[in-house]
Structure formats: structure tokens, C-alpha cells
Design a protein around this motif. Structure first.
Motif, PDB file in Angstrom:
ATOM      1  N   LEU A   2      21.117  56.069  14.666  1.00 37.23           N
ATOM      2  CA  LEU A   2      21.584  54.862  13.986  1.00 37.23           C
ATOM      3  C   LEU A   2      20.524  53.759  14.027  1.00 37.23           C
ATOM      4  CD1 LEU A   2      25.305  54.671  15.195  1.00 37.23           C
ATOM      5  CD2 LEU A   2      24.487  55.172  12.881  1.00 37.23           C
ATOM      6  N   ALA A   3      19.909  53.566  15.205  1.00 37.50           N
ATOM      7  CA  ALA A   3      18.861  52.544  15.331  1.00 37.50           C
ATOM      8  C   ALA A   3      17.681  52.863  14.424  1.00 37.50           C
ATOM      9  CB  ALA A   3      18.405  52.456  16.786  1.00 37.50           C
ATOM     10  N   ARG A   4      17.324  54.122  14.380  1.00 38.95           N
ATOM     11  CA  ARG A   4      16.189  54.551  13.547  1.00 38.95           C
ATOM     12  C   ARG A   4      16.466  54.309  12.063  1.00 38.95           C
ATOM     13  NH1 ARG A   4      13.508  60.601  14.045  1.00 38.95           N
ATOM     14  NH2 ARG A   4      11.746  60.278  12.596  1.00 38.95           N
ATOM     15  N   ARG A   5      17.663  54.647  11.611  1.00 38.61           N
ATOM     16  CA  ARG A   5      18.008  54.445  10.203  1.00 38.61           C
ATOM     17  C   ARG A   5      18.106  52.957   9.860  1.00 38.61           C
ATOM     18  NH1 ARG A   5      22.553  59.212   9.053  1.00 38.61           N
ATOM     19  NH2 ARG A   5      21.090  60.986   9.254  1.00 38.61           N
ATOM     20  N   PHE A   6      18.622  52.168  10.775  1.00 37.76           N
ATOM     21  CA  PHE A   6      18.705  50.725  10.546  1.00 37.76           C
ATOM     22  C   PHE A   6      17.318  50.125  10.373  1.00 37.76           C
ATOM     23  CE2 PHE A   6      18.434  46.434  12.320  1.00 37.76           C
ATOM     24  CZ  PHE A   6      19.348  45.755  11.519  1.00 37.76           C
ATOM     25  N   LEU A   7      16.383  50.522  11.227  1.00 34.51           N
ATOM     26  CA  LEU A   7      15.022  49.996  11.145  1.00 34.51           C
ATOM     27  C   LEU A   7      14.325  50.470   9.870  1.00 34.51           C
ATOM     28  CD1 LEU A   7      13.986  50.465  14.885  1.00 34.51           C
ATOM     29  CD2 LEU A   7      14.350  48.279  13.719  1.00 34.51           C
ATOM     30  N   GLN A   8      14.549  51.717   9.487  1.00 33.34           N
ATOM     31  CA  GLN A   8      13.947  52.239   8.260  1.00 33.34           C
ATOM     32  C   GLN A   8      14.437  51.464   7.040  1.00 33.34           C
ATOM     33  OE1 GLN A   8      15.191  56.318   8.668  1.00 33.34           O
ATOM     34  NE2 GLN A   8      13.201  56.991   9.455  1.00 33.34           N
ATOM     35  N   ALA A   9      15.709  51.082   7.057  1.00 31.44           N
ATOM     36  CA  ALA A   9      16.298  50.402   5.908  1.00 31.44           C
ATOM     37  C   ALA A   9      15.932  48.923   5.842  1.00 31.44           C
ATOM     38  CB  ALA A   9      17.819  50.557   5.936  1.00 31.44           C
ATOM     39  N   PRO A  50      10.768  47.869   6.235  1.00 30.16           N
ATOM     40  CA  PRO A  50       9.936  48.870   5.541  1.00 30.16           C
ATOM     41  C   PRO A  50       8.454  48.816   5.909  1.00 30.16           C
ATOM     42  CG  PRO A  50      10.560  47.084   4.048  1.00 30.16           C
ATOM     43  CD  PRO A  50      11.357  46.892   5.301  1.00 30.16           C
ATOM     44  N   THR A  51       7.994  47.710   6.484  1.00 31.79           N
ATOM     45  CA  THR A  51       6.577  47.603   6.833  1.00 31.79           C
ATOM     46  C   THR A  51       6.234  48.329   8.136  1.00 31.79           C
ATOM     47  OG1 THR A  51       6.970  45.491   7.964  1.00 31.79           O
ATOM     48  CG2 THR A  51       6.340  45.393   5.637  1.00 31.79           C
ATOM     49  N   LEU A  52       7.237  48.681   8.907  1.00 29.84           N
ATOM     50  CA  LEU A  52       6.998  49.393  10.157  1.00 29.84           C
ATOM     51  C   LEU A  52       6.627  50.847   9.882  1.00 29.84           C
ATOM     52  CD1 LEU A  52       9.957  48.141  12.419  1.00 29.84           C
ATOM     53  CD2 LEU A  52       7.552  47.501  12.615  1.00 29.84           C
ATOM     54  N   THR A  53       5.693  51.360  10.654  1.00 29.44           N
ATOM     55  CA  THR A  53       5.370  52.781  10.551  1.00 29.44           C
ATOM     56  C   THR A  53       6.475  53.605  11.198  1.00 29.44           C
ATOM     57  OG1 THR A  53       4.189  52.882  12.673  1.00 29.44           O
ATOM     58  CG2 THR A  53       2.921  52.209  10.718  1.00 29.44           C
ATOM     59  N   GLU A  54       6.505  54.888  10.904  1.00 29.26           N
ATOM     60  CA  GLU A  54       7.527  55.747  11.496  1.00 29.26           C
ATOM     61  C   GLU A  54       7.363  55.813  13.015  1.00 29.26           C
ATOM     62  OE1 GLU A  54      11.000  57.785  11.285  1.00 29.26           O
ATOM     63  OE2 GLU A  54       9.917  56.779   9.652  1.00 29.26           O
ATOM     64  N   GLY A  55       6.115  55.739  13.471  1.00 30.60           N
ATOM     65  CA  GLY A  55       5.867  55.718  14.910  1.00 30.60           C
ATOM     66  C   GLY A  55       6.447  54.481  15.564  1.00 30.60           C
ATOM     67  N   ASP A  56       6.275  53.326  14.911  1.00 31.97           N
ATOM     68  CA  ASP A  56       6.850  52.085  15.429  1.00 31.97           C
ATOM     69  C   ASP A  56       8.368  52.157  15.449  1.00 31.97           C
ATOM     70  OD1 ASP A  56       4.396  50.861  15.824  1.00 31.97           O
ATOM     71  OD2 ASP A  56       4.351  49.976  13.819  1.00 31.97           O
ATOM     72  N   THR A  98       9.537  54.363  18.308  1.00 28.69           N
ATOM     73  CA  THR A  98       9.321  53.698  19.597  1.00 28.69           C
ATOM     74  C   THR A  98      10.345  52.592  19.833  1.00 28.69           C
ATOM     75  OG1 THR A  98       6.942  54.154  19.535  1.00 28.69           O
ATOM     76  CG2 THR A  98       7.678  52.365  20.972  1.00 28.69           C
ATOM     77  N   ILE A  99      10.584  51.775  18.816  1.00 26.64           N
ATOM     78  CA  ILE A  99      11.560  50.691  18.949  1.00 26.64           C
ATOM     79  C   ILE A  99      12.962  51.259  19.153  1.00 26.64           C
ATOM     80  CG2 ILE A  99      12.656  48.762  17.753  1.00 26.64           C
ATOM     81  CD1 ILE A  99       9.943  48.257  16.382  1.00 26.64           C
ATOM     82  N   SER A 100      13.291  52.322  18.443  1.00 25.50           N
ATOM     83  CA  SER A 100      14.607  52.955  18.595  1.00 25.50           C
ATOM     84  C   SER A 100      14.804  53.475  20.012  1.00 25.50           C
ATOM     85  CB  SER A 100      14.763  54.097  17.586  1.00 25.50           C
ATOM     86  OG  SER A 100      14.672  53.630  16.262  1.00 25.50           O
ATOM     87  N   VAL A 101      13.760  54.091  20.555  1.00 18.81           N
ATOM     88  CA  VAL A 101      13.817  54.584  21.936  1.00 18.81           C
ATOM     89  C   VAL A 101      14.099  53.437  22.890  1.00 18.81           C
ATOM     90  CG1 VAL A 101      12.474  55.598  23.822  1.00 18.81           C
ATOM     91  CG2 VAL A 101      12.339  56.578  21.524  1.00 18.81           C
ATOM     92  N   ARG A 102      13.421  52.317  22.680  1.00  9.75           N
ATOM     93  CA  ARG A 102      13.585  51.158  23.563  1.00  9.75           C
ATOM     94  C   ARG A 102      14.964  50.527  23.422  1.00  9.75           C
ATOM     95  NH1 ARG A 102      10.163  51.145  27.766  1.00  9.75           N
ATOM     96  NH2 ARG A 102       8.166  52.018  27.098  1.00  9.75           N
TER      97      ARG A 102
END
Length: 256
Positions: free
Chosen positions: A18-25, A28-34, A37-41
Motif C-alpha cells: 500500500l505504501a509503495r503504491r501510494f508513493l508511486q501515485a 512520480p519524481t521518485l525513483t523506484e529505488g527511493d 526504501t521509503i516504503s520499507v521505512r
């Protein structure tokens, strides 16, 4: 028992997704790696806050440090145990993306074994997670015979520093290292880590001594030897990580 393990096995990966999809949506300027990492944190912070709440509930309700019990003690350990396995995978996934980004930029060769590199850089953290899952989990659930809920609560309170450590990593991903918030958070990391992950161990000895009328420095001679050894093994990596945090803080201060 099994339903709590299953619930934990579903909850943490689902929260990560859920965190990963929220950040992707929304970023958009964040890389997939970022994003990974943010989702993990974020998931680590949620787990930490749950652990702190549980630890506070236990320690505040147990008047006798050895004999008093609270139902949430074992239940939370059962629920949170899958987090350790999930977090190893999540950290590896973040490392994999970081490696792929470097490979795309030509910063390291294709011959690098990602799994081996991950274990080299995160050996202590992976070992810490495995010890908690494979050693501490069965001790808490099966072998302690209902004793020491208070001390389990104290150890859970050690997670208080985790959200601040995670915030530092998240701010770094957004390029906020030079902000006042980042510096203030760094000071909080040092304080919470020192009080909740280092001083918690002598505090537990003091609490045991107070309960039984024994000076704190004599407590190690009145409890089973393996308890003191276990505490030393748990405390050792915390001291190492605190030294790394302090060193990083010192370098940041010098560059200002």
C-alpha cells in the motif's frame, strides 16, 4: 496462535504494498529505488510504534517484574514475528534496486553478486533479525514459562528510536539533509537510541534489584548466567549502531 502468525504475515507485506503504491501515485519524481526504501521505512515505523505501545502497556501494568503477566505480551510477539522475515526481504529488495540504479549509471560491474553484497553490508542487521526470529521468539512463546513480561515490555520500548531513524532516511531521500528538521531529528535519534536501546539494559537490572532488594550491581550474581549473556549479546549491536550514529552526527557537524 496460528491466526496471529498468519495475520502478521499478511499485514506487513500488505502495508508495504500500500505504501509503495501510494508513493508511486503521488510522487512520480521518485525513483523506484527511493519508493521501495521509503516504503520499507514507513512499515518499520508502524511496527515500531505498535511495539512501543505494547511495551508501554505491559510495563505500566506489571507491578511485579517477574510474576505479573499481560495477555498482549505473547500475542504481540506472535503477530510481529513475521515482520522479521518480511523486513529481511524488504531490505534486500531496496538493496537490489539501489544496485540496479548503480549498474545503469555504470558505477559497478555486472559481475557483482547482489545477494552477497547485501549480506556483507547488512550482515549485523540480518543476523539481529534472525536471532530475534529463531532464538528470541521460541524463548518468549514457549520456554520462559510466563515469567518476565515486564522485561519483554522494556525491550519492546527500545523501538522508540526506530521512527526517528526511519525519518532521517526518508528526509535524505527527499534531499532534506540540510534542513532544521533533519538536524533536530538527528539529535532525537541519538537521545532515543541511547536511552531506549542502551540504558534499558541497566534499567532492567535496577528494576529487578529494586523488586528483590538487591543492589543493581549484584543482580547478575542472582539471576541465571545465560540471562546476563543474552542481555550482553542483545546490547552489543546496539552499542555498535549508536557509535555509527554518533560518528555520522559528528561528521555532519564538522561539515557545517
Amino acid at each position: 496462535m496460528w491466526h496471529l502468525l498468519l495475520l502478521g504475515s499478511l499485514f506487513f507485506p500488505a502495508l508495504f504494498t500500500l505504501a509503495r503504491r501510494f508513493l508511486q501515485a503521488n510522487f512520480p519524481t521518485l525513483t523506484e529505488g527511493d519508493i521501495v526504501t521509503i516504503s520499507v521505512r514507513l512499515v518499520s515505523s508502524v511496527q515500531a510504534m505498535m511495539a512501543v505501545f505494547t511495551g508501554f502497556t505491559i510495563t505500566s501494568s506489571c507491578k511485579h517484574v517477574m510474576k505479573d503477566r499481560h495477555w498482549i505480551s505473547t500475542d504481540y510477539v506472535l503477530f510481529a514475528a513475521p515482520y522479521m522475515a518480511y523486513d529481511i526481504y524488504a531490505m534486500y529488495l531496496a538493496h537490489w534496486y539501489k544496485h540496479m540504479m548503480k549498474r545503469e549509471k555504470g558505477q559497478n560491474g555486472a559481475s557483482v553478486n547482489i545477494a552477497t553484497d547485501f549480506l556483507k553490508k547488512n550482515f549485523l542487521m540480518v543476523l539481529h533479525h534472525l536471532v530475534l526470529l529463531l532464538v528470541c521468539f521460541p524463548i518468549v512463546v514457549y520456554y520462559r514459562k510466563g515469567l518476565g513480561d515486564f522485561f519483554l515490555g522494556c525491550l519492546l520500548l527500545a523501538e522508540l528510536s526506530t521512527p526517528f531513524v526511519s525519518l532521517a532516511k526518508i528526509l535524505g531521500r527527499f534531499g532534506k539533509q540540510n534542513t532544521l528538521l533533519y538536524k533536530l531529528n538527528g539529535a532525537i535519534v541519538l537521545l532515543t537510541f541511547f536511552f531506549c536501546r542502551i540504558l534499558v539494559f541497566p534499567f532492567m537490572y535496577w528494576a529487578y534489584g529494586k523488586q528483590y532488594g538487591i543492589p543493581a550491581h549484584r543482580v547478575p550474581f542472582h539471576i541465571p548466567f545465560h540471562c546476563t549473556v543474552s542481555n550482553a549479546l542483545l546490547m552489543a549491536p546496539q552499542v555498535y549502531w549508536l557509535a555509527l550514529i554518533a560518528r555520522k552526527a559528528g561528521k555532519s557537524a564538522k561539515t557545517e
